[in-house]
Design a protein around this motif. Structure first.
Motif, PDB file in Angstrom:
ATOM      1  N   GLU A  13      75.004  29.473 -31.447  1.00  0.00           N
ATOM      2  CA  GLU A  13      74.545  30.803 -31.870  1.00  0.00           C
ATOM      3  C   GLU A  13      74.893  31.856 -30.825  1.00  0.00           C
ATOM      4  N   SER A  14      74.775  31.493 -29.545  1.00  0.00           N
ATOM      5  CA  SER A  14      75.067  32.479 -28.496  1.00  0.00           C
ATOM      6  C   SER A  14      76.548  32.839 -28.489  1.00  0.00           C
ATOM      7  N   TRP A  15      77.427  31.889 -28.789  1.00  0.00           N
ATOM      8  CA  TRP A  15      78.865  32.210 -28.870  1.00  0.00           C
ATOM      9  C   TRP A  15      79.121  33.216 -29.988  1.00  0.00           C
ATOM     10  N   ARG A  16      78.455  32.994 -31.134  1.00  0.00           N
ATOM     11  CA  ARG A  16      78.607  33.939 -32.251  1.00  0.00           C
ATOM     12  C   ARG A  16      78.175  35.333 -31.831  1.00  0.00           C
ATOM     13  N   ALA A 189      67.843  38.137 -24.228  1.00  0.00           N
ATOM     14  CA  ALA A 189      69.161  38.063 -23.589  1.00  0.00           C
ATOM     15  C   ALA A 189      69.938  36.861 -24.140  1.00  0.00           C
ATOM     16  N   VAL A 190      71.250  37.022 -24.279  1.00  0.00           N
ATOM     17  CA  VAL A 190      72.106  35.879 -24.591  1.00  0.00           C
ATOM     18  C   VAL A 190      72.456  35.225 -23.250  1.00  0.00           C
ATOM     19  N   VAL A 191      72.086  33.972 -23.080  1.00  0.00           N
ATOM     20  CA  VAL A 191      72.347  33.258 -21.815  1.00  0.00           C
ATOM     21  C   VAL A 191      73.280  32.097 -22.130  1.00  0.00           C
ATOM     22  N   ARG A 192      74.462  32.089 -21.515  1.00  0.00           N
ATOM     23  CA  ARG A 192      75.427  31.036 -21.849  1.00  0.00           C
ATOM     24  C   ARG A 192      76.132  30.518 -20.598  1.00  0.00           C
ATOM     25  N   THR A 193      76.000  29.213 -20.369  1.00  0.00           N
ATOM     26  CA  THR A 193      76.667  28.586 -19.224  1.00  0.00           C
ATOM     27  C   THR A 193      78.011  28.010 -19.677  1.00  0.00           C
ATOM     28  N   SER A 194      78.768  27.433 -18.733  1.00  0.00           N
ATOM     29  CA  SER A 194      80.118  26.914 -19.012  1.00  0.00           C
ATOM     30  C   SER A 194      80.952  27.966 -19.738  1.00  0.00           C
ATOM     31  N   THR A 195      80.746  29.221 -19.360  1.00  0.00           N
ATOM     32  CA  THR A 195      81.425  30.346 -20.001  1.00  0.00           C
ATOM     33  C   THR A 195      82.016  31.219 -18.898  1.00  0.00           C
ATOM     34  N   GLN A 196      83.329  31.072 -18.683  1.00  0.00           N
ATOM     35  CA  GLN A 196      83.983  31.682 -17.526  1.00  0.00           C
ATOM     36  C   GLN A 196      84.666  33.000 -17.879  1.00  0.00           C
ATOM     37  N   ARG A 206      87.925  52.857 -17.535  1.00  0.00           N
ATOM     38  CA  ARG A 206      86.628  52.204 -17.360  1.00  0.00           C
ATOM     39  C   ARG A 206      86.641  50.752 -17.849  1.00  0.00           C
ATOM     40  N   VAL A 207      85.780  49.947 -17.247  1.00  0.00           N
ATOM     41  CA  VAL A 207      85.601  48.564 -17.690  1.00  0.00           C
ATOM     42  C   VAL A 207      84.743  48.581 -18.953  1.00  0.00           C
ATOM     43  N   SER A 208      85.221  47.890 -19.993  1.00  0.00           N
ATOM     44  CA  SER A 208      84.509  47.949 -21.281  1.00  0.00           C
ATOM     45  C   SER A 208      84.073  46.568 -21.771  1.00  0.00           C
ATOM     46  N   GLY A 209      84.109  45.585 -20.865  1.00  0.00           N
ATOM     47  CA  GLY A 209      83.679  44.245 -21.249  1.00  0.00           C
ATOM     48  C   GLY A 209      84.483  43.194 -20.512  1.00  0.00           C
ATOM     49  N   VAL A 210      84.380  41.947 -20.988  1.00  0.00           N
ATOM     50  CA  VAL A 210      85.095  40.838 -20.342  1.00  0.00           C
ATOM     51  C   VAL A 210      85.639  39.883 -21.398  1.00  0.00           C
ATOM     52  N   ARG A 211      86.716  39.198 -21.041  1.00  0.00           N
ATOM     53  CA  ARG A 211      87.194  38.088 -21.863  1.00  0.00           C
ATOM     54  C   ARG A 211      86.677  36.801 -21.221  1.00  0.00           C
ATOM     55  N   VAL A 212      86.110  35.924 -22.040  1.00  0.00           N
ATOM     56  CA  VAL A 212      85.541  34.687 -21.513  1.00  0.00           C
ATOM     57  C   VAL A 212      86.179  33.473 -22.168  1.00  0.00           C
ATOM     58  N   ARG A 213      86.132  32.371 -21.420  1.00  0.00           N
ATOM     59  CA  ARG A 213      86.590  31.086 -21.951  1.00  0.00           C
ATOM     60  C   ARG A 213      85.426  30.104 -21.915  1.00  0.00           C
ATOM     61  N   ASP A 214      85.225  29.389 -23.034  1.00  0.00           N
ATOM     62  CA  ASP A 214      84.258  28.294 -23.060  1.00  0.00           C
ATOM     63  C   ASP A 214      84.926  27.115 -22.360  1.00  0.00           C
ATOM     64  N   VAL A 215      84.435  26.737 -21.172  1.00  0.00           N
ATOM     65  CA  VAL A 215      85.137  25.698 -20.413  1.00  0.00           C
ATOM     66  C   VAL A 215      84.824  24.289 -20.917  1.00  0.00           C
ATOM     67  N   GLU A 216      84.005  24.186 -21.979  1.00  0.00           N
ATOM     68  CA  GLU A 216      83.781  22.884 -22.606  1.00  0.00           C
ATOM     69  C   GLU A 216      84.858  22.599 -23.652  1.00  0.00           C
ATOM     70  N   GLU A 220      88.446  31.076 -26.470  1.00  0.00           N
ATOM     71  CA  GLU A 220      88.247  32.324 -25.737  1.00  0.00           C
ATOM     72  C   GLU A 220      87.764  33.426 -26.673  1.00  0.00           C
ATOM     73  N   ALA A 221      87.104  34.434 -26.090  1.00  0.00           N
ATOM     74  CA  ALA A 221      86.615  35.562 -26.893  1.00  0.00           C
ATOM     75  C   ALA A 221      86.410  36.771 -25.990  1.00  0.00           C
ATOM     76  N   ASP A 222      86.437  37.962 -26.599  1.00  0.00           N
ATOM     77  CA  ASP A 222      86.144  39.196 -25.866  1.00  0.00           C
ATOM     78  C   ASP A 222      84.687  39.576 -26.083  1.00  0.00           C
ATOM     79  N   ILE A 223      84.022  40.002 -25.011  1.00  0.00           N
ATOM     80  CA  ILE A 223      82.650  40.522 -25.114  1.00  0.00           C
ATOM     81  C   ILE A 223      82.712  42.009 -24.793  1.00  0.00           C
ATOM     82  N   GLN A 224      82.275  42.828 -25.736  1.00  0.00           N
ATOM     83  CA  GLN A 224      82.280  44.287 -25.548  1.00  0.00           C
ATOM     84  C   GLN A 224      80.956  44.729 -24.924  1.00  0.00           C
TER      85      GLN A 224
END
Length: 570
Positions: A13-16, A189-196, A206-216, A220-224
Motif C-alpha cells: 500500500e505504501s508503494w502505491r 506518514a508513509v514509512v517505507r524501508t528498503s527504498t533507496q 528547485r528540487v521537486s521530489g526523488v526517484r526511488v528504487r525498491d531494493v527488494e 523504481e518510481a518517482d515521488i513528487q
C-alpha cells in the motif's frame, strides 16, 4: 490493518501511495532524526513520506551508547545550551513521550584527586541535576571510598578515594527509533524501508521530489514533493553530491566501538563513568550485561558497516581494567558493535572536539539538510528541519507539537505495569517475562501477544536466545517492518550483541518464524541464514585485525542482505 502496522500488506500500500500522491515533504533516512522529522511533520498536518535504503535505525541509531543524557563532558566544555536542551529532552522521554522505552540509570563517578575534585565535580553535577528541570531521577549522592566500594565491589581499592552517584537515562536505541517511525505512520506518514533514493527530481531550479528504487524487487518510481529533507547522518555529503547541490556544511564520521560482557563479570549495583585521556568511558548496565565504551576515532571507509578492530577492543579493555579488581579479557566479550557519529567538520582534527551541535541548511530551493547533533536531541533537530522546509511549502504549517505526542505504547503503560501479574496469568507467562515485554512494547503488548492467539508455541522462548519469545520474531515481521533476518537479530531484538553466538544459533528458528509472515520459500529461509552467518563471521574476523583498513576489508567480504543496494546509499 492499522496505519502503524509496517507489515507486508502495508508495504504494498505504501508503494502505491508513494507513486500516486504528492507530498509536502519527503524525508530521506530512517535513523532517529529522519523518523523524528517524519513524526514532527505528520503531527503538524503535513503529508509526509519517509524512505530508508536499508532498515530503520540500521546505521548510527542502533549503535549508540544507548543513553538519553545531557552529556557531562559537554558541561565541562561549557556547552551549557546543548546540555540544558538534552536534559530537557531526557525529562520529556522519561515522563511523557516514552516512559516504556526510556528508563533511569545510575552511574558512579569515581573520585581520584583529593581536595579539588569533589567540589569541582559536585558543582558540575548540581548544574546537571537542576538545568533540565530533572524531576524524574534522583539527585547526586556523595560517597566515601568505602561507600563507593560497597556500591561497586568490582573496583580496585586504590582506583578511587571516594565517589559521586548521579542518574541519567537509557533506552534500546533501535527499538526507540523504530517506535518513532511507527508513531509517524500512525499519524499518517508513509514509512517505507528498503527504498533507496537514486536521483533527485527537479523543476527549473528547485528540487521537486526523488526517484526511488525498491531494493527488494528492483522496481523504481518517482515521488513528487514540495520539499525534500536529507536526514542521512554520515551519508549527508553523499546525498548532497547526488542532488547536485553544494552542501553548506561537511560531515565527518567518527567511529565509536562498544563491547558487551556478562553482568556477573563486573560486580556492581551501578554503572560507571571513567575519565580517559581523550574523553570518557562508560560501563552501562544493560539487562543481564554491561555495555562498555566508547572509542572516538576518524573513519573514512565503508559507512554502512564500520568495523571494530582488535586495537579498538584492546583500548576499551585496557582503560576499564585500570580500575577493575578482576580484569576483563577477550574471552569475556559476548558482543561488539561499531557505529559512526555524524559530526560537523570543524577546524580541529580531533573528532572528540568536533561539534555535537546540529546544523540545518536550505541547500537549494526544495532541499533541506540536517546533520550533527546527538541522539538525545533528535526531537529538537526534527522540529528545526521541518521549520527550515516551511519556506517551500504552500500555506502556513502549524508549529511543532511533538513534545505533547507520546510514542506508541506509552499510553496506558503505567497501568499495565501494575497489572503485570494479572496479564501474566492470563497468558500463562511469568510476571518477569511480561514486565520485560512491557519495557519493549508498552501498551502494544496486547498486539504482540495477540499474534500468538491459537498458537501457544509462540509464547515459548527462542531456543538459543531465551530472553526473547518466538512471538517477538513474528511481530517484528508482521508489525515492525522487519524484512530480513538481520533486521530482527540485530535491531528488533539485540540477540546479535547479547549472546556469544551472536545470533547464529537461533538464525534458522527466527528465519522460519519470519518466513511464515513474509511468505519465504525454503530456499529464501536458507539464503537469509547463510547471509546472516556470513555477516557474523566477517564481523568476528574484522575484530581480530589491527587496523581500520584490514578490518574494513574483512567486513566488506560479507554479502549484503539487501543485494540491490547501490552506492551512494540514501
Amino acid at each position: 490493518m492499522t496505519e502503524a502496522e509496517l507489515g507486508p500488506a502495508a508495504r504494498e500500500e505504501s508503494w502505491r501511495r508513494l507513486t500516486e500522491e504528492t507530498f509536502d515533504l519527503v524525508v530521506i533516512g530512517g535513523g532517529v532524526v529522519g523518523a523524528g522529522t517524519a513524526l514532527d511533520a505528520a503531527t503538524r498536518g503535513l503529508r509526509v513520506a519517509l524512505v530508508e535504503a536499508r532498515d530503520l535505525a540500521s546505521g548510527t541509531s542502533s549503535r549508540s551508547s544507548k543513553l538519553f543524557h545531557g552529556g557531562l563532558r559537554y558541561l565541562e566544555q561549557l556547552e551549557l545550551g546543548l546540555v540544558r536542551e538534552a536534559l530537557r529532552e531526557r525529562e520529556l522521554m522519561l515522563t511523557t513521550l516514552a516512559p516504556h522505552l526510556v528508563k533511569p540509570v545510575s552511574f558512579l563517578y569515581p573520585l581520584t584527586h583529593r581536595v579539588w575534585e569533589r567540589p569541582y565535580t559536585a558543582a558540575g553535577l548540581f548544574l546537571y541535576d537542576t538545568m533540565g528541570g530533572a524531576r524524574s531521577v534522583p539527585g547526586q549522592k556523595h560517597l566515601t571510598r568505602a561507600g563507593a566500594l560497597r556500591m561497586v565491589p568490582a573496583l580496585k581499592r586504590n582506583a578511587l578515594i571516594g565517589g559521586i552517584r548521579y542518574y541519567d537515562a537509557q533506552s534500546d536505541d533501535a527499538r526507540h527509533t523504530m517506535t518513532v517511525a511507527r508513531t509517524a505512520a500512525h499519524y499518517g506518514a508513509v514509512v517505507r524501508t528498503s527504498t533507496q533514493v537514486v536521483r533527485f527530481l527537479r523543476e527549473a531550479d528547485r528540487v521537486s521530489g526523488v526517484r526511488v528504487r525498491d531494493v527488494e524487487d528492483g522496481r523504481e518510481a518517482d515521488i513528487q514533493a514540495n520539499a525534500v529533507i536529507n536526514c542521512t547522518g554520515v551519508w549527508t555529503d553523499e546525498l548532497q553530491r547526488l542532488s547536485g547541490s553544494r552542501g553548506r556544511f561537511r560531515v565527518r564520521a567518527s567511529k565509536g566501538v562498544h563491547i558487551v560482557v556478562p553482568r556477573d563479570r563486573i560486580v556492581s549495583e551501578s554503572g560507571l563513568i571513567l575519565r580517559t585521556e581523550k574523553s570518557v568511558l562508560f560501563v552501562i548496565p544493560w539487562r543481564n550485561h554491561w555495555i562498555v565504551g566508547t572509542t572516538d576515532t576518524d573513519w573514512n571507509l565503508d559507512l554502512a558497516h564500520p568495523a571494530a578492530t582488535k586495537h579498538d577492543i584492546d583500548y576499551i579493555l585496557t582503560h576499564v581494567n585500570e580500575v577493575l579488581a578482576t580484569p576483563l579479557t577477550h574471552e569475556d566479550i559476548e558482543g561488539v558493535y561499531a557505529g559512526l557519529r555524524p559530526l560537523l567538520a570543524g577546524e580541529s582534527e580531533e573528532t572528540s572536539k568536533l561539534s555535537r551541535e546540529h546544523a540545518v541548511a536550505r541547500v537549494s530551493p526544495g532541499l533541506v539538510a540536517i546533520a550533527g547533533g546527538k541522539y538525545t536531541t533528535y526531537r529538537v533537530m526534527a522540529a528545526d528541519a521541518v521549520d527550515a522546509a516551511v519556506v517551500d511549502l504552500p500555506g502556513r504549517p502549524q508549529p511543532s507539537i511533538t513534545e505533547k505526542v507520546p510514542l506508541l505504547g506509552a499510553d496506558g503503560y503505567h497501568a499495565l505495569v501494575n497489572q503485570a501479574d494479572h496479564l501474566a496469568a492470563q497468558h500463562g507467562l511469568h510476571p518477569y517475562r511480561v514486565r520485560h515485554l512491557l519495557d519493549r512494547y508498552g501498551s502494544l503488548v496486547h498486539e504482540v501477544l495477540g499474534c500468538a492467539e491459537g498458537r501457544p508455541e509462540l509464547l515459548r522462548p527462542l531456543e538459543s536466545a531465551p530472553d526473547y519469545l518466538a512471538v517477538e520474531a513474528v511481530y517484528a515481521a508482521s508489525h515492525e517492518g522487519a524484512l530480513h533476518l538481520e533486521d530482527v537479530l540485530a535491531r528488533r531484538t539485540r540477540i546479535s550483541i547479547e549472546y556469544p553466538h551472536r545470533g547464529v544459533d537461533c538464525a534458522p528458528q527466527v528465519a522460519m518464524l519470519m518466513g511464515q509472515v513474509l511468505g519465504w520459500s525454503d530456499e529464501t529461509i536458507e539464503h537469509e541464514v547463510e547471509v546472516y552467518t556470513a555477516r557474523v563471521a566477517a564481523e568476528r574476523d574484522s575484530q581480530t585485525e589491527p587496523s581500520d583498513e584490514a578490518a574494513d576489508a574483512r567486513r566488506a567480504s560479507a554479502p549484503e542482505a539487501r543485494a540491490r543496494l547501490t552506492e551512494p546509499v540514501g
